[in-house]
Design a protein around this motif. Structure first.
Motif, PDB file in Angstrom:
ATOM      1  N   VAL A  40       0.886  -1.173   0.000  1.00 28.57           N
ATOM      2  CA  VAL A  40       0.000   0.000   0.000  1.00 28.57           C
ATOM      3  C   VAL A  40       0.918   1.216   0.000  1.00 28.57           C
ATOM      4  N   ARG A  41       0.720   2.091  -0.948  1.00 31.69           N
ATOM      5  CA  ARG A  41       1.603   3.267  -1.050  1.00 31.69           C
ATOM      6  C   ARG A  41       0.720   4.425  -1.491  1.00 31.69           C
ATOM      7  N   GLU A  42       0.656   5.459  -0.703  1.00 33.43           N
ATOM      8  CA  GLU A  42      -0.241   6.579  -1.009  1.00 33.43           C
ATOM      9  C   GLU A  42       0.541   7.884  -1.030  1.00 33.43           C
ATOM     10  N   LEU A 105      17.606   0.335   9.753  1.00 35.32           N
ATOM     11  CA  LEU A 105      17.381  -1.000   9.175  1.00 35.32           C
ATOM     12  C   LEU A 105      17.028  -0.906   7.696  1.00 35.32           C
ATOM     13  N   THR A 106      16.242   0.115   7.322  1.00 37.54           N
ATOM     14  CA  THR A 106      15.896   0.280   5.898  1.00 37.54           C
ATOM     15  C   THR A 106      17.150   0.538   5.071  1.00 37.54           C
ATOM     16  N   ALA A 107      18.006   1.408   5.565  1.00 34.84           N
ATOM     17  CA  ALA A 107      19.248   1.708   4.824  1.00 34.84           C
ATOM     18  C   ALA A 107      20.131   0.467   4.727  1.00 34.84           C
ATOM     19  N   ARG A 109      19.225  -2.779   4.956  1.00 37.88           N
ATOM     20  CA  ARG A 109      18.676  -3.880   4.146  1.00 37.88           C
ATOM     21  C   ARG A 109      18.653  -3.519   2.671  1.00 37.88           C
ATOM     22  N   THR A 110      18.500  -2.205   2.372  1.00 37.51           N
ATOM     23  CA  THR A 110      18.502  -1.767   0.969  1.00 37.51           C
ATOM     24  C   THR A 110      19.913  -1.867   0.394  1.00 37.51           C
ATOM     25  N   ALA A 111      20.896  -1.454   1.179  1.00 38.50           N
ATOM     26  CA  ALA A 111      22.288  -1.565   0.732  1.00 38.50           C
ATOM     27  C   ALA A 111      22.694  -3.034   0.617  1.00 38.50           C
ATOM     28  N   HIS A 136      20.691  10.264   1.495  1.00 36.70           N
ATOM     29  CA  HIS A 136      20.943   9.513   2.727  1.00 36.70           C
ATOM     30  C   HIS A 136      21.368   8.073   2.448  1.00 36.70           C
ATOM     31  N   GLN A 137      20.727   7.420   1.476  1.00 36.26           N
ATOM     32  CA  GLN A 137      21.016   5.999   1.232  1.00 36.26           C
ATOM     33  C   GLN A 137      22.363   5.789   0.548  1.00 36.26           C
ATOM     34  N   ALA A 138      22.849   6.791  -0.180  1.00 33.90           N
ATOM     35  CA  ALA A 138      23.992   6.576  -1.076  1.00 33.90           C
ATOM     36  C   ALA A 138      25.246   6.103  -0.333  1.00 33.90           C
ATOM     37  N   GLY A 139      25.523   6.656   0.821  1.00 30.33           N
ATOM     38  CA  GLY A 139      26.712   6.260   1.582  1.00 30.33           C
ATOM     39  C   GLY A 139      26.624   4.798   2.022  1.00 30.33           C
ATOM     40  N   ASN A 158      25.352  13.628  -9.211  1.00 30.12           N
ATOM     41  CA  ASN A 158      24.086  13.878  -8.529  1.00 30.12           C
ATOM     42  C   ASN A 158      23.486  15.164  -9.072  1.00 30.12           C
ATOM     43  N   LEU A 159      22.175  15.152  -9.221  1.00 26.42           N
ATOM     44  CA  LEU A 159      21.487  16.343  -9.738  1.00 26.42           C
ATOM     45  C   LEU A 159      21.816  17.560  -8.878  1.00 26.42           C
ATOM     46  N   HIS A 160      21.963  17.319  -7.576  1.00 27.34           N
ATOM     47  CA  HIS A 160      22.296  18.404  -6.644  1.00 27.34           C
ATOM     48  C   HIS A 160      23.747  18.210  -6.212  1.00 27.34           C
ATOM     49  N   ILE A 196      20.455   5.614  -6.965  1.00 28.13           N
ATOM     50  CA  ILE A 196      19.727   5.708  -5.683  1.00 28.13           C
ATOM     51  C   ILE A 196      19.233   7.147  -5.506  1.00 28.13           C
ATOM     52  N   THR A 197      18.210   7.473  -6.318  1.00 29.51           N
ATOM     53  CA  THR A 197      17.629   8.821  -6.285  1.00 29.51           C
ATOM     54  C   THR A 197      16.115   8.713  -6.150  1.00 29.51           C
ATOM     55  N   SER A 198      15.505   9.844  -5.907  1.00 34.58           N
ATOM     56  CA  SER A 198      14.030   9.897  -5.862  1.00 34.58           C
ATOM     57  C   SER A 198      13.494  10.532  -7.143  1.00 34.58           C
ATOM     58  N   ALA A 199      14.195  10.329  -8.255  1.00 32.65           N
ATOM     59  CA  ALA A 199      13.878  11.029  -9.503  1.00 32.65           C
ATOM     60  C   ALA A 199      12.541  10.578 -10.107  1.00 32.65           C
ATOM     61  N   PRO A 200      11.806  11.514 -10.700  1.00 31.55           N
ATOM     62  CA  PRO A 200      10.552  11.171 -11.364  1.00 31.55           C
ATOM     63  C   PRO A 200      10.720  10.868 -12.852  1.00 31.55           C
ATOM     64  N   ALA A 201      11.943  10.981 -13.366  1.00 28.20           N
ATOM     65  CA  ALA A 201      12.188  10.718 -14.791  1.00 28.20           C
ATOM     66  C   ALA A 201      13.614  10.198 -14.950  1.00 28.20           C
ATOM     67  N   CYS A 217      19.581  -0.695  -9.569  1.00 23.99           N
ATOM     68  CA  CYS A 217      18.679   0.465  -9.588  1.00 23.99           C
ATOM     69  C   CYS A 217      17.821   0.392  -8.338  1.00 23.99           C
ATOM     70  N   MET A 218      18.124   1.245  -7.362  1.00 24.29           N
ATOM     71  CA  MET A 218      17.557   1.076  -6.032  1.00 24.29           C
ATOM     72  C   MET A 218      16.553   2.162  -5.639  1.00 24.29           C
ATOM     73  N   GLY A 219      16.426   3.225  -6.431  1.00 19.25           N
ATOM     74  CA  GLY A 219      15.618   4.365  -5.983  1.00 19.25           C
ATOM     75  C   GLY A 219      14.137   4.259  -6.294  1.00 19.25           C
ATOM     76  N   ASP A 290      16.651  -4.615 -10.243  1.00 14.81           N
ATOM     77  CA  ASP A 290      15.594  -3.645  -9.925  1.00 14.81           C
ATOM     78  C   ASP A 290      15.209  -3.880  -8.456  1.00 14.81           C
ATOM     79  N   GLY A 291      15.830  -3.130  -7.561  1.00 15.71           N
ATOM     80  CA  GLY A 291      15.619  -3.333  -6.116  1.00 15.71           C
ATOM     81  C   GLY A 291      14.481  -2.448  -5.631  1.00 15.71           C
ATOM     82  N   THR A 292      13.338  -3.059  -5.398  1.00 15.76           N
ATOM     83  CA  THR A 292      12.143  -2.280  -5.048  1.00 15.76           C
ATOM     84  C   THR A 292      11.939  -2.193  -3.542  1.00 15.76           C
TER      85      THR A 292
HETATM   86  P1  NAD Z   1      17.262  11.531  -0.098  1.00 11.91           P
HETATM   87  O1  NAD Z   1      16.090  12.398  -0.061  1.00 11.91           O
HETATM   88  O2  NAD Z   1      18.240  11.559   1.024  1.00 11.91           O
HETATM   89  O3  NAD Z   1      18.069  11.792  -1.457  1.00 11.91           O
HETATM   90  C1  NAD Z   1      17.387  11.928  -2.676  1.00 11.91           C
HETATM   91  C2  NAD Z   1      18.351  11.778  -3.829  1.00 11.91           C
HETATM   92  O4  NAD Z   1      17.633  11.906  -5.068  1.00 11.91           O
HETATM   93  C3  NAD Z   1      19.423  12.855  -3.852  1.00 11.91           C
HETATM   94  O5  NAD Z   1      20.605  12.296  -4.425  1.00 11.91           O
HETATM   95  C4  NAD Z   1      18.820  13.917  -4.784  1.00 11.91           C
HETATM   96  O6  NAD Z   1      19.812  14.745  -5.360  1.00 11.91           O
HETATM   97  C5  NAD Z   1      18.204  12.993  -5.821  1.00 11.91           C
HETATM   98  N1  NAD Z   1      17.139  13.625  -6.586  1.00 11.91           N
HETATM   99  C6  NAD Z   1      16.065  14.314  -6.113  1.00 11.91           C
HETATM  100  N2  NAD Z   1      15.295  14.731  -7.142  1.00 11.91           N
HETATM  101  C7  NAD Z   1      15.889  14.299  -8.281  1.00 11.91           C
HETATM  102  C8  NAD Z   1      15.583  14.402  -9.660  1.00 11.91           C
HETATM  103  N3  NAD Z   1      14.497  15.057 -10.073  1.00 11.91           N
HETATM  104  N4  NAD Z   1      16.434  13.830 -10.564  1.00 11.91           N
HETATM  105  C9  NAD Z   1      17.546  13.165 -10.159  1.00 11.91           C
HETATM  106  N5  NAD Z   1      17.884  13.019  -8.846  1.00 11.91           N
HETATM  107  C10 NAD Z   1      17.068  13.590  -7.931  1.00 11.91           C
HETATM  108  O7  NAD Z   1      16.696  10.037  -0.313  1.00 11.91           O
HETATM  109  P2  NAD Z   1      17.337   8.641   0.070  1.00 11.91           P
HETATM  110  O8  NAD Z   1      16.888   8.250   1.433  1.00 11.91           O
HETATM  111  O9  NAD Z   1      18.761   8.635  -0.278  1.00 11.91           O
HETATM  112  O10 NAD Z   1      16.507   7.690  -0.927  1.00 11.91           O
HETATM  113  C11 NAD Z   1      16.744   7.767  -2.327  1.00 11.91           C
HETATM  114  C12 NAD Z   1      15.641   7.001  -3.031  1.00 11.91           C
HETATM  115  O11 NAD Z   1      15.707   5.615  -2.665  1.00 11.91           O
HETATM  116  C13 NAD Z   1      14.217   7.457  -2.675  1.00 11.91           C
HETATM  117  O12 NAD Z   1      13.450   7.457  -3.865  1.00 11.91           O
HETATM  118  C14 NAD Z   1      13.705   6.368  -1.747  1.00 11.91           C
HETATM  119  O13 NAD Z   1      12.314   6.225  -1.774  1.00 11.91           O
HETATM  120  C15 NAD Z   1      14.401   5.155  -2.345  1.00 11.91           C
HETATM  121  N6  NAD Z   1      14.549   4.021  -1.451  1.00 11.91           N
HETATM  122  C16 NAD Z   1      14.396   2.783  -1.982  1.00 11.91           C
HETATM  123  C17 NAD Z   1      14.531   1.680  -1.176  1.00 11.91           C
HETATM  124  C18 NAD Z   1      14.404   0.318  -1.767  1.00 11.91           C
HETATM  125  O14 NAD Z   1      14.296  -0.673  -1.035  1.00 11.91           O
HETATM  126  N7  NAD Z   1      14.447   0.172  -3.058  1.00 11.91           N
HETATM  127  C19 NAD Z   1      14.803   1.836   0.185  1.00 11.91           C
HETATM  128  C20 NAD Z   1      15.013   3.115   0.687  1.00 11.91           C
HETATM  129  C21 NAD Z   1      14.890   4.220  -0.138  1.00 11.91           C
END
Ligand code: NAD
Length: 320
Positions: A40-42, A105-107, A109-111, A136-139, A158-160, A196-201, A217-219, A290-292
């Motif tokens: 469930v994701r809203e 734990l999320t960080a 288990r995802t890593a 946050h997750q990247a490290g 990174n975009l930023h 590992i981004t929250s990108a929409p595209a 691909c973890m984001g 594809d790590g969801t």
């Molecule tokens: P964060 O908010 O700390 O970092 C977000 C990252 O996305 C940053 O690097 C930021 O620069 C980048 N970003 C933001 N908007 C962007 C855009 N439009 N285009 C490109 N890059 C963009 O988030 P986080 O905790 O590091 O998590 C990153 C992603 O991983 C999130 O989408 C989160 O939901 C997902 N995630 C997935 C799992 C999994 O199991 N697959 C687990 C935890 C987090």
């Protein structure tokens, strides 16, 4: 019921523990005794996402749910954007047994999932690690990847860009040279790429990626998120934690919707772990994980934290 707060988790579960717990979790899923329930994701508005990931592992006697989500305004409040808690139940009686802090734990288990994919699917001679993302997750991702291959350097985009020095500091701690590069250069030089981004595209394009690359691909864990061009999935052998999540909320959602990837071509990584799939079959193959993020991963690491807390007599017992 035992409450195991966030502050205790770092002393209870190591990255190595998470790696073995998640590998066992993927194996249990592949053997068929462990199931994830539908996610469930809203959307809550202003970019906030909230939801539940849950499941049952019969053999491991684990039942529970992780509740939480992604709250992009948190960083400005001094909090991490990902917030979650895990509630574990006795699968025989349904009684709650533990409430466990879920952020670290999320960080972990995802890593761990990403590192298992690198361990099982990347070329043995992989030397350059590419990272797209620096949140946050990247490290955690970098630390876990460095445990499974002899990387000699890290390239990242990174975009930023102002977020990259924090990732560079992790690389320095690991003794790895680090270079911030243009996006195209990540694919040109990396043998393994973690997104590992929250990108929409899509950021990373198929043309950027060389033959023989492994991608984790973890984001993308929600409808509408996307990190890589769908054409890349059409070129790759696609692996995942769970096929249903991959094609509905994972990176594969886009390639499947465009008819570039058949849902039944997506391989559970657990099949590789238990030896039912050979994994990478040539040095030129592109493999893409594809790590969801599945609920059973959360239960596996939370159950480990609970076990350790009980052994050490820590946490707070409450009557429910
Ligand atoms: P964060 O908010 O700390 O970092 C977000 C990252 O996305 C940053 O690097 C930021 O620069 C980048 N970003 C933001 N908007 C962007 C855009 N439009 N285009 C490109 N890059 C963009 O988030 P986080 O905790 O590091 O998590 C990153 C992603 O991983 C999130 O989408 C989160 O939901 C997902 N995630 C997935 C799992 C999994 O199991 N697959 C687990 C935890 C987090």
């Amino acid at each position: 019921m035992l409450i195991v707060p966030e502050a205790l988790i770092a002393g209870l579960v190591t990255p190595e523990d998470a790696f073995s717990a998640i590998e066992a979790c993927f194996a249990a899923m592949a053997r068929g005794g462990a199931y994830n329930f539908p996610v469930v994701r809203e959307a809550l508005g202003e970019g906030r996402q909230y939801g539940f990931k849950s499941g049952l592992d019969r053999a491991g006697a684990m039942l529970g749910v992780k509740a939480g989500g992604y709250f992009p305004g948190n960083l400005a409040k001094g909090l991490i954007n990902h917030q979650s808690s895990v509630l574990l139940f006795d699968p025989e009686t349904g009684r709650p047994v533990a409430l466990v802090g879920g952020n670290l734990l999320t960080a972990l288990r995802t890593a761990a999932a990403s590192a298992i994919s690198i361990d099982r699917l990347a070329r043995r001679d992989a030397r350059v690690l590419g990272i797209v993302g620096a949140g946050h997750q990247a490290g955690f991702q970098l630390r876990a990847a460095a445990r499974v291959r002899q990387f000699e350097r890290v390239v990242a985009w990174n975009l930023h860009p102002e977020m990259l020095p924090k990732l560079a500091a992790v690389a320095a701690e690991l003794g790895l040279p680090f270079e911030a590069v243009a996006l195209e250069q990540v694919g040109e030089s990396a043998d393994v790429i973690i997104t590992i981004t929250s990108a929409p595209a899509a950021s990373l394009m198929s043309a950027h990626v060389r033959a023989g690359t492994h991608l984790a691909c973890m984001g993308t864990d929600t409808v509408g998120k996307q990190e890589v061009e769908p054409a890349l999935l059409a070129r790759a052998t696609v692996f995942t934690d769970e096929v249903a999540q991959s094609i509905n909320i994972g990176e594969a959602q886009h390639a499947v919707a465009l008819g570039l990837l058949q849902a039944d071509a997506v391989v559970p990584l657990g099949d590789v772990v238990i030896g039912a799939h050979p994994g990478r079959q040539s040095a030129d193959e592109i493999t893409l994980f594809d790590g969801t993020g599945v609920g059973l991963q959360d239960l596996a690491v939370a159950a480990m934290a609970l076990r350790r807390a009980r052994e050490r007599g820590i946490g707070q017992e409450v009557e429910m």
